[in-house]
Motif scaffolding. Structure first.
Motif, PDB file in Angstrom:
ATOM      1  N   PRO A  84      11.125  16.095  -6.626  1.00 19.62           N
ATOM      2  CA  PRO A  84      10.389  16.247  -5.358  1.00 19.62           C
ATOM      3  C   PRO A  84       8.882  16.370  -5.534  1.00 19.62           C
ATOM      4  O   PRO A  84       8.125  16.007  -4.633  1.00 19.62           O
ATOM      5  CB  PRO A  84      10.979  17.528  -4.766  1.00 19.62           C
ATOM      6  N   PHE A  85       8.433  16.894  -6.695  1.00 22.68           N
ATOM      7  CA  PHE A  85       7.001  17.075  -6.902  1.00 22.68           C
ATOM      8  C   PHE A  85       6.429  16.052  -7.872  1.00 22.68           C
ATOM      9  O   PHE A  85       5.324  16.227  -8.383  1.00 22.68           O
ATOM     10  CB  PHE A  85       6.732  18.496  -7.395  1.00 22.68           C
ATOM     11  N   GLY A  86       7.177  14.965  -8.136  1.00 24.56           N
ATOM     12  CA  GLY A  86       6.699  13.900  -8.999  1.00 24.56           C
ATOM     13  C   GLY A  86       5.923  12.859  -8.222  1.00 24.56           C
ATOM     14  O   GLY A  86       5.685  12.983  -7.012  1.00 24.56           O
ATOM     15  N   ILE A  87       5.559  11.771  -8.898  1.00 31.43           N
ATOM     16  CA  ILE A  87       4.698  10.758  -8.274  1.00 31.43           C
ATOM     17  C   ILE A  87       5.394  10.027  -7.135  1.00 31.43           C
ATOM     18  O   ILE A  87       4.726   9.463  -6.265  1.00 31.43           O
ATOM     19  CB  ILE A  87       4.188   9.742  -9.316  1.00 31.43           C
ATOM     20  N   ASN A  88       6.738  10.003  -7.118  1.00 30.52           N
ATOM     21  CA  ASN A  88       7.466   9.317  -6.050  1.00 30.52           C
ATOM     22  C   ASN A  88       7.884  10.248  -4.920  1.00 30.52           C
ATOM     23  O   ASN A  88       8.597   9.825  -4.012  1.00 30.52           O
ATOM     24  CB  ASN A  88       8.704   8.631  -6.625  1.00 30.52           C
ATOM     25  N   ALA A  89       7.475  11.512  -4.983  1.00 32.91           N
ATOM     26  CA  ALA A  89       7.761  12.509  -3.946  1.00 32.91           C
ATOM     27  C   ALA A  89       9.250  12.683  -3.695  1.00 32.91           C
ATOM     28  O   ALA A  89       9.667  13.072  -2.607  1.00 32.91           O
ATOM     29  CB  ALA A  89       7.038  12.156  -2.639  1.00 32.91           C
ATOM     30  N   ALA A  91      10.779  -0.075  -4.293  1.00 32.86           N
ATOM     31  CA  ALA A  91      10.931  -1.154  -3.310  1.00 32.86           C
ATOM     32  C   ALA A  91       9.585  -1.706  -2.856  1.00 32.86           C
ATOM     33  O   ALA A  91       9.516  -2.822  -2.334  1.00 32.86           O
ATOM     34  CB  ALA A  91      11.721  -0.643  -2.104  1.00 32.86           C
ATOM     35  N   ARG A  92       8.514  -0.948  -3.076  1.00 32.56           N
ATOM     36  CA  ARG A  92       7.176  -1.402  -2.669  1.00 32.56           C
ATOM     37  C   ARG A  92       6.444  -2.129  -3.797  1.00 32.56           C
ATOM     38  O   ARG A  92       5.313  -2.559  -3.623  1.00 32.56           O
ATOM     39  CB  ARG A  92       6.340  -0.210  -2.210  1.00 32.56           C
ATOM     40  N   GLU A  93       7.081  -2.224  -4.966  1.00 36.66           N
ATOM     41  CA  GLU A  93       6.424  -2.877  -6.102  1.00 36.66           C
ATOM     42  C   GLU A  93       6.324  -4.391  -5.894  1.00 36.66           C
ATOM     43  O   GLU A  93       7.243  -5.018  -5.358  1.00 36.66           O
ATOM     44  CB  GLU A  93       7.200  -2.616  -7.395  1.00 36.66           C
ATOM     45  N   GLY A  94       5.206  -4.964  -6.347  1.00 35.58           N
ATOM     46  CA  GLY A  94       5.049  -6.406  -6.350  1.00 35.58           C
ATOM     47  C   GLY A  94       5.561  -7.011  -7.647  1.00 35.58           C
ATOM     48  O   GLY A  94       5.891  -6.302  -8.600  1.00 35.58           O
ATOM     49  N   LEU A  95       5.608  -8.335  -7.709  1.00 40.02           N
ATOM     50  CA  LEU A  95       6.140  -9.015  -8.882  1.00 40.02           C
ATOM     51  C   LEU A  95       5.303  -8.748 -10.120  1.00 40.02           C
ATOM     52  O   LEU A  95       5.839  -8.679 -11.237  1.00 40.02           O
ATOM     53  CB  LEU A  95       6.216 -10.519  -8.612  1.00 40.02           C
ATOM     54  N   LEU A  96       3.999  -8.593  -9.961  1.00 36.20           N
ATOM     55  CA  LEU A  96       3.151  -8.326 -11.120  1.00 36.20           C
ATOM     56  C   LEU A  96       3.495  -6.981 -11.759  1.00 36.20           C
ATOM     57  O   LEU A  96       3.565  -6.853 -12.977  1.00 36.20           O
ATOM     58  CB  LEU A  96       1.675  -8.366 -10.714  1.00 36.20           C
ATOM     59  N   VAL A  97       3.708  -5.985 -10.914  1.00 35.28           N
ATOM     60  CA  VAL A  97       4.070  -4.664 -11.430  1.00 35.28           C
ATOM     61  C   VAL A  97       5.456  -4.702 -12.071  1.00 35.28           C
ATOM     62  O   VAL A  97       5.677  -4.148 -13.159  1.00 35.28           O
ATOM     63  CB  VAL A  97       4.023  -3.614 -10.301  1.00 35.28           C
ATOM     64  N   PRO A 103       0.839  -1.220   0.000  1.00 33.89           N
ATOM     65  CA  PRO A 103       0.000   0.000   0.000  1.00 33.89           C
ATOM     66  C   PRO A 103       0.860   1.251   0.000  1.00 33.89           C
ATOM     67  O   PRO A 103       1.954   1.278   0.571  1.00 33.89           O
ATOM     68  CB  PRO A 103      -0.788  -0.133   1.316  1.00 33.89           C
ATOM     69  N   GLY A 104       0.370   2.291  -0.672  1.00 30.78           N
ATOM     70  CA  GLY A 104       1.093   3.552  -0.721  1.00 30.78           C
ATOM     71  C   GLY A 104       2.305   3.513  -1.615  1.00 30.78           C
ATOM     72  O   GLY A 104       3.241   4.298  -1.427  1.00 30.78           O
ATOM     73  N   ARG A 105       2.306   2.602  -2.599  1.00 33.62           N
ATOM     74  CA  ARG A 105       3.472   2.495  -3.492  1.00 33.62           C
ATOM     75  C   ARG A 105       3.756   3.808  -4.204  1.00 33.62           C
ATOM     76  O   ARG A 105       4.896   4.200  -4.380  1.00 33.62           O
ATOM     77  CB  ARG A 105       3.233   1.384  -4.521  1.00 33.62           C
ATOM     78  N   ILE A 106       2.690   4.493  -4.659  1.00 35.91           N
ATOM     79  CA  ILE A 106       2.852   5.773  -5.354  1.00 35.91           C
ATOM     80  C   ILE A 106       2.373   6.864  -4.399  1.00 35.91           C
ATOM     81  O   ILE A 106       1.174   7.054  -4.208  1.00 35.91           O
ATOM     82  CB  ILE A 106       2.041   5.791  -6.658  1.00 35.91           C
ATOM     83  N   PRO A 107       3.283   7.587  -3.754  1.00 32.73           N
ATOM     84  CA  PRO A 107       2.896   8.476  -2.651  1.00 32.73           C
ATOM     85  C   PRO A 107       2.343   9.840  -3.055  1.00 32.73           C
ATOM     86  O   PRO A 107       1.819  10.550  -2.210  1.00 32.73           O
ATOM     87  CB  PRO A 107       4.208   8.653  -1.886  1.00 32.73           C
ATOM     88  N   ALA A 108       2.470  10.250  -4.317  1.00 29.59           N
ATOM     89  CA  ALA A 108       2.090  11.624  -4.669  1.00 29.59           C
ATOM     90  C   ALA A 108       1.497  11.670  -6.074  1.00 29.59           C
ATOM     91  O   ALA A 108       1.461  10.672  -6.798  1.00 29.59           O
ATOM     92  CB  ALA A 108       3.304  12.547  -4.570  1.00 29.59           C
ATOM     93  N   LYS A 109       1.010  12.842  -6.444  1.00 25.40           N
ATOM     94  CA  LYS A 109       0.480  13.088  -7.775  1.00 25.40           C
ATOM     95  C   LYS A 109       1.378  14.105  -8.483  1.00 25.40           C
ATOM     96  O   LYS A 109       2.087  14.874  -7.845  1.00 25.40           O
ATOM     97  CB  LYS A 109      -0.960  13.590  -7.711  1.00 25.40           C
TER      98      LYS A 109
END
Length: 550
Positions: free
Chosen positions: A484-489, A497-503, A413-419
């Motif tokens: 800093p203002f991208g999707i990964n903050a 590191a939070r990605e699963g094998l499917l991703v 959860p929370g793999r992509i922390p920002a917009k």
């Protein structure tokens, strides 16, 4: 004469006045003058009164107040060089030079006195006049078209629209790909490369089609912007347009002439600084030196004091955090406080695909956490705003230098922390006219020589990007974003590191598909070979120089 000692009531009165400030436009000259009736010999109240009088343009009155400070505290060096600042405002350059030299005699190491002397000598050599009031330049107001487009653009982003009626209100315009440094954190620090300034036809298109609606202009690209032959032209274009102008620089090419403009206009200057000692800074930022950087910072501070423009221009630090320099981050914060830098931003290192990648803090998250905490403590103590990237996952194994790899089918959860707003609001146009999503991506969305910007802006590539960027599977070229203002903050490795094998499998297949598509396109189009490298390690490459890494 006994030194003046501030009493608790006097200190409380000053703090109460300063806490009443609600806007940068507020001026407390009258209030501090009234307070002098109660504390006529207070150096602190006299200093605040003089500063506010100077901001109001009453430099003669400010001089009188500084003279009163010196009558109470004759050894106060700051009052001496601040007298010099106000004398420059009044055009009395010889008197200003004498005041600065008086301050230097009292304290030979005083940077403000030294830079004051250098600036007055520069004015005398160049035949320039003193910086009489008003010294801070008010930008031209935004037009109704600019305001309406910006409002519509922000609303369309909030609504997540794919086809836009608005044009981007912000723009990243690459002024040059040349650089006079060879930083170890950048690919330019290793191999020869081809570099060029922004093409004149591209600038003409931007001026005609985008500047009428532009409100924010960044003139930073994959190079040192002040090295561009047309940097001053682009800067002037943005300032005349009423746009908020921003750029990232190493400061090396900024002199008094340029700094006069930058310290009196609403310009945001982001200064790259990756160390607080010569050993660290000079190694990482090869081609530069900490001594020169500190000299330029002293020049900026002096001009902002003289021109009373602290509330107009904005200067900040960018620090790329590494295993070899993160321990100096607290001292970088102290440098920001010393030179009046408004903000310190810390960036996570982006892999270059070489041995230097071992310097990434993802290999030592405990080290990052330790020094980030210390830097945060120092920043809080000194009142310096500090922006840190998200931390790396603190799960070391073995010798504690490598993060443990975890295997999971589904992403955490929370793999992509920002917009990210770039696909809606801030395209990147490089020196050749290629339109990209942002400064972090090399993915081409169109070219200004082949299509009008409006058709590129709502073409299928841009619409697909807007559809995917906030989906569970953002584009593969956004996956490693460390902005800093991208999707990964600001911390791509922590997000990956939070990605699963499917991703991971999806992105592996997407990369392969992109590679196949590019190879097929090269067979069909038979593109011309790229230009030969013309720059290497911060200098133009000689025709007979080697074309590979030594």
């Amino acid at each position: 004469m006994a030194p003046y000692r501030m009493g608790p009531e006097e200190k409380a009165a000053i703090e109460q006045l300063l806490s009443s400030v609600r806007s940068v436009e507020d001026n407390l000259a009258d209030e501090f003058e009234a307070l002098l009736g109660l504390y006529p010999d207070s150096p602190a109240i006299l200093g605040h009164a003089a500063w506010n009088q100077a901001r109001r343009g009453n430099h003669t009155r400010a001089l009188e107040l500084y003279d009163r400070i010196l009558s109470v505290c004759p050894h106060m060096v700051e009052a001496r060089w601040r007298r010099g600042d106000r004398l420059v405002n009044l055009g009395r350059l010889e008197d200003a030079l004498a005041a600065y030299r008086d301050a230097q005699a009292a304290d030979p190491g005083c940077e403000d006195a030294l830079m004051g002397i250098r600036y007055v000598l520069y004015l005398q050599r160049s035949g320039g006049a003193a910086a009489a009031q008003p010294v801070a330049v008010t930008p031209p107001p935004l037009s109704q078209t600019q305001r309406a487009n910006e409002t519509l653009n922000k609303n369309e982003y909030a609504e997540g629209r794919l086809r836009l009626k608005s044009l981007p209100h912000a723009l990243q315009l690459e002024s040059t790909t040349k650089c006079n440094f060879a930083c170890l954190t950048c690919s330019k620090g290793y191999d020869p490369y081809y570099a060029e300034d922004l093409a004149s036809p591209v600038l003409a298109v931007v001026r005609r089609d985008l500047m009428p609606v532009n409100t924010h202009l960044s003139i930073t690209g994959f190079g040192e912007p002040t090295l561009a032959g047309n940097f001053d032209e682009i800067l002037d274009m943005g300032l005349r347009n009423g746009s908020r102008v921003q750029f990232v620089t190493n400061l090396a090419l900024l002199d008094f002439r340029r700094l006069e403009r930058l310290t009196s206009h609403p310009v945001e200057v982001i200064i790259s600084i990756d160390g607080a000692t010569p050993e660290t800074f000079d190694t990482i930022r090869a081609g530069g030196s900490l001594a020169l950087t500190l000299e330029k910072l002293a020049m900026i501070r002096k001009l902002r004091d003289i021109r009373l423009s602290h509330f107009v221009s904005h200067f900040s630090f960018h620090f790329v955090a590494l295993r070899r320099n993160v321990h100096e981050l607290p001292d970088v914060v102290r440098l920001a406080h010393r030179y009046g830098i408004e903000h310190v931003g810390v960036l996570d290192y982006i892999d270059n695909g070489n041995e230097f990648d071992r310097e990434s803090l993802r290999h030592d998250p405990a080290l990052a956490a330790r020094w980030y905490a210390e830097a945060r403590r120092v920043a809080t103590q000194l009142g310096v705003p500090l922006r840190l990237p998200p931390g790396h996952e603190p799960r070391p194994v073995g010798d504690g230098q490598t993060s443990r790899r975890t295997w999971r089918l589904f992403s955490a959860p929370g793999r992509i922390p920002a917009k990210c707003w770039s696909p809606w609001s801030e395209p990147y146009i490089d020196t050749s006219g290629t339109v990209r999503p942002c400064c972090m991506s090399s993915h081409a969305l169109g070219h200004l020589s082949r299509a009008p910007f409006a058709s590129i802006w709502n073409g299928w590539r841009y619409r697909l990007l807007r559809w995917r960027i906030h989906s569970p599977l953002p584009p593969v070229y956004c996956r490693a974003c460390s902005h800093p203002f991208g999707i990964n903050a600001g911390n791509a490795s922590a997000a990956m590191a939070r990605e699963g094998l499917l991703v991971k499998a999806w992105y592996f297949l997407e990369w392969r598909a992109i590679g196949w598509t590019r190879r097929l396109a090269s067979l069909i189009r038979r593109p011309s070979p790229p230009p030969a490298p013309n720059y290497f390690r911060g200098k133009p490459l000689k025709p007979d120089a080697p074309k590979t890494r030594p």
